[in-house]
Design a protein around this motif. Structure first.
Motif, PDB file in Angstrom:
ATOM      1  N   ARG A  73       0.837  -1.220   0.000  1.00 57.45           N
ATOM      2  CA  ARG A  73       0.000   0.000   0.000  1.00 57.45           C
ATOM      3  C   ARG A  73       0.860   1.254   0.000  1.00 57.45           C
ATOM      4  O   ARG A  73       0.512   2.248  -0.640  1.00 57.45           O
ATOM      5  N   GLY A  78      -3.199   3.661  -3.649  1.00 57.43           N
ATOM      6  CA  GLY A  78      -4.374   3.723  -4.517  1.00 57.43           C
ATOM      7  C   GLY A  78      -4.484   2.607  -5.530  1.00 57.43           C
ATOM      8  O   GLY A  78      -5.460   2.532  -6.269  1.00 57.43           O
ATOM      9  N   SER A  79      -3.501   1.715  -5.591  1.00 54.11           N
ATOM     10  CA  SER A  79      -3.570   0.627  -6.579  1.00 54.11           C
ATOM     11  C   SER A  79      -4.389  -0.541  -6.022  1.00 54.11           C
ATOM     12  O   SER A  79      -4.577  -0.681  -4.816  1.00 54.11           O
ATOM     13  N   ASP A 116      -2.723  -0.561 -11.599  1.00 55.12           N
ATOM     14  CA  ASP A 116      -3.201   0.814 -11.706  1.00 55.12           C
ATOM     15  C   ASP A 116      -3.302   1.150 -13.188  1.00 55.12           C
ATOM     16  O   ASP A 116      -3.244   0.250 -14.032  1.00 55.12           O
ATOM     17  N   ARG A 194      -8.770  -2.025 -13.562  1.00 56.25           N
ATOM     18  CA  ARG A 194      -7.860  -0.883 -13.566  1.00 56.25           C
ATOM     19  C   ARG A 194      -7.315  -0.568 -14.956  1.00 56.25           C
ATOM     20  O   ARG A 194      -6.602   0.415 -15.138  1.00 56.25           O
TER      21      ARG A 194
END
Length: 197
Positions: A73, A78-79, A116, A194
């Motif tokens: 993290r 944010g992934s 992402d 994503r």
């Protein structure tokens, strides 16, 4: 025996039965002057030791997994994260021999994927995470679910498969992983969500 895992389990079982029979025979040969608490101590101490070792191993694995997740993290805020493992018993190697495999267990190791808008990055787990490199979306052919025969029995296990162009870093063109915290279908859906069309 065709399967070495089953052969090892059978050999360990036979050894345990022989050890138990020898121990019981030895205890029966002790004289009547042996204290009544001695057999309880003789069998209880190893049992407590085994329970302690197993509990410690489970606690260590749990803390190590949480530390690895927190490191992922922090490395890719944010992934999307999909946790998994690679096992040499049922999966093909996905890395070429080299420095990224240094200090790994040849039987298998944790491999986590982060996704992402730029692509999918794989991370080798262990005491600390190691960035194995980015797989850009434009070089990924497919992310799908397939099945592989399990090591023991006739069971099949779903796996997550990523197929990429050859020549991306140390990666082979086919990457197979076993998701650990979710189904392979859920892992594929999370990664593909994503991808920017």
């Amino acid at each position: 025996m065709k399967n070495p895992v089953i052969g090892g389990m059978v050999a360990h079982g036979i050894f345990f039965v022989i050890l138990l029979a020898t121990t019981v025979s030895g205890l029966q040969s002790l004289g009547s002057d042996t204290p009544s608490w001695f057999p309880a101590l003789f069998f209880g101490a190893p049992a407590v030791t085994v329970v302690g070792i197993i509990s410690g191993a489970v606690l260590y694995a749990n803390l190590n997994g949480k530390a690895r997740l927190n490191a992922l993290r922090a490395a890719r805020p944010g992934s999307t994260i999909v946790r998994g493992n690679w096992s040499s018993g049922i999966l093909a190697p996905f890395l070429k021999p080299g420095p990224l495999l240094r200090h790994t267990n040849y039987r298998g190791f944790p491999v986590d994927a982060t996704a992402d808008s730029t692509g999918i990055t794989l991370w080798r787990g262990g005491h600390k995470i190691v960035d194995l490199g980015l797989l850009p979306w434009d070089r990924i052919h497919s992310v799908s679910v397939e099945s592989v025969k399990a090591v023991i029995g006739k069971r099949v296990s779903p796996i997550l498969v990523i197929e990429v162009d050859p020549g991306i870093g140390q990666y082979q063109s086919r990457i197979e992983l076993i998701p650990t915290n979710e189904t392979a279908d859920a892992g594929v859906a999370k990664l593909l969500a994503r991808r920017i069309p």
